[in-house]
Design a protein around this motif. Structure first.
Motif, short mmCIF file in Angstrom:
data_model
loop_
_atom_site.label_atom_id
_atom_site.label_comp_id
_atom_site.label_asym_id
_atom_site.label_seq_id
_atom_site.Cartn_x
_atom_site.Cartn_y
_atom_site.Cartn_z
N TYR A 75 1.03 3.09 19.30
CA TYR A 75 1.09 3.42 20.73
C TYR A 75 0.52 4.81 20.97
O TYR A 75 -0.26 5.03 21.91
CB TYR A 75 2.54 3.34 21.22
N GLN A 76 0.89 5.75 20.13
CA GLN A 76 0.43 7.13 20.29
C GLN A 76 -1.10 7.22 20.11
O GLN A 76 -1.75 8.04 20.77
CB GLN A 76 1.13 8.04 19.28
N ILE A 77 -1.64 6.41 19.22
CA ILE A 77 -3.09 6.39 19.04
C ILE A 77 -3.78 5.96 20.33
O ILE A 77 -4.75 6.58 20.77
CB ILE A 77 -3.47 5.45 17.88
N GLY A 78 -3.27 4.89 20.95
CA GLY A 78 -3.86 4.43 22.20
C GLY A 78 -3.77 5.47 23.30
O GLY A 78 -4.74 5.74 24.02
N ALA A 79 -2.58 6.08 23.43
CA ALA A 79 -2.39 7.08 24.48
C ALA A 79 -3.27 8.30 24.25
O ALA A 79 -3.88 8.84 25.19
CB ALA A 79 -0.92 7.49 24.54
N ALA A 80 -3.36 8.75 23.00
CA ALA A 80 -4.18 9.93 22.70
C ALA A 80 -5.66 9.64 22.90
O ALA A 80 -6.41 10.50 23.38
CB ALA A 80 -3.92 10.39 21.26
N ALA A 81 -6.10 8.44 22.54
CA ALA A 81 -7.50 8.07 22.73
C ALA A 81 -7.87 8.06 24.21
O ALA A 81 -8.90 8.60 24.63
CB ALA A 81 -7.78 6.70 22.11
N ALA A 82 -7.01 7.45 25.03
CA ALA A 82 -7.26 7.43 26.47
C ALA A 82 -7.20 8.83 27.05
O ALA A 82 -7.99 9.18 27.94
CB ALA A 82 -6.25 6.51 27.17
#
Length: 341
Positions: free
Chosen positions: A305-312
């Protein structure tokens, strides 16, 4: 005799100006509330949202894109929608994009490089503002397409060493190495490696485990099973049984995905193999059910989840014209030692 004028195709269509008149604000304010809701006071935003609902107003994104040179669309390509790993990443992406008034155009590549290229070419026709891609292993055609279009791009679940693109993830190799090293330190000596799907990320984490066993002088290629079959609980159970039948002295196994490892734990119970005394097991990703197997599964937890949020978040800052000092973000991983090891 009077002649009726043909009805305009736009007659009766609710416009942004209609919403603005209902609320008593300018059309620009309505536009801002719809495009960047975080920049409008909550009370006003709620009034505008209520007016849109009452009037049946649907924003014309095509016209908005022409007016602003922005489509408010981000293309996100993932290998699978049935794999919770990528669903978790999508959830993180969506939360951030929603806050900034952007929406996703999702493509599922099925782990195929040709499918990825085809989807990318198709979705680029929608003039997205940016791209979020899975992994760093793309075909030469895809890399050339990315270079030619010059769109801001973030790669997820792994990190690039540099370059013009951005990336958010962790080291697949290092995480696999940590799993292998853990089994060595646990005292296991006949350690197997089981991989499925065999996408580049699974292969890299298996290679990491392999290197840990080599460093300890314990690697045996005969204790490996690599199959392109889709990862699943049933496959994990089957492969554990095959490995045990061929090598009954095998005392530990690293599985490249948690669903495989969960199946192995279940199968050990059926075969009467005590876990971890007779067979230690480590999985990968720390999926929701892994803490509830009997015994609970040891695994590598990954910050999906953190990967997705950080990427966005990286993409949003880039599109806002902000300086992005850290273009390649390694969020790391965690070895979760439970009762199977």
């Amino acid at each position: 005799m009077s002649v009726r004028k043909p009805r305009s195709p736009h007659a009766g269509r609710v416009t942004m100006q209609d919403v603005a008149r209902r609320v008593g604000v300018s059309a620009i304010t309505v536009s801002r509330a719809l495009r960047t809701p975080d920049k409008v006071a909550e009370a006003l935003r709620l009034r505008i949202a209520q007016a849109c609902e009452e009037l049946g107003y649907v924003p014309n994104h095509a016209a908005s894109a022409l007016a602003s040179a922005r489509s408010q669309t981000i293309v996100v390509l993932i290998p699978s929608l049935s794999n919770v790993v990528f669903v978790d990443i999508l959830a993180g992406i969506k939360e951030v994009l929603d806050r900034h008034g952007y929406h996703m155009l999702i493509g599922v590549t099925g782990y195929g490089p040709d499918e990825e290229e085809g989807l990318l070419r198709k979705y680029l026709q929608h003039s997205p503002d940016g791209l979020i891609l899975t992994g760093i292993d793309h075909s030469p055609s895809v890399w050339e397409l990315l270079r030619a279009r010059g769109l801001p791009t973030v790669h997820t679940i792994e990190t690039l060493d540099g370059g013009e693109h951005m990336s958010v993830g962790f080291s697949q190799f290092d995480s696999g190495y940590a799993a292998g090293r853990h089994l060595v330190e646990r005292g296991c000596r006949r350690i197997g490696i089981v991989g499925a799907q065999l996408d580049p990320r699974s292969l890299r984490r298996c290679e990491g485990c392999r290197q840990a066993l080599r460093d300890a002088g314990l690697y045996d290629a005969a204790l490996e099973i690599m199959t392109p079959e889709k990862s699943s609980i049933g496959l994990g159970a089957s492969l554990l049984q095959d490995l045990h039948a061929a090598h009954p002295d095998c005392d530990a196994v690293f599985f490249c995905n948690d669903d495989l490892a969960q199946g192995a734990v279940f199968q050990c119970g059926r075969l009467g193999l005590a876990v971890p005394q007779r067979m230690a097991i480590v999985g990968f990703h720390d999926l929701a059910g892994s803490a509830w197997t009997t015994p609970p599964l040891s695994t590598i937890a990954t910050p999906r989840y953190q990967i997705g949020a950080a990427a966005a978040g990286l993409l949003m800052r880039h599109l806002a014209g902000e300086a992005v000092a850290e273009r390649h973000v390694d969020l790391g991983f965690t070895l979760v030692q439970r009762e199977t090891s």
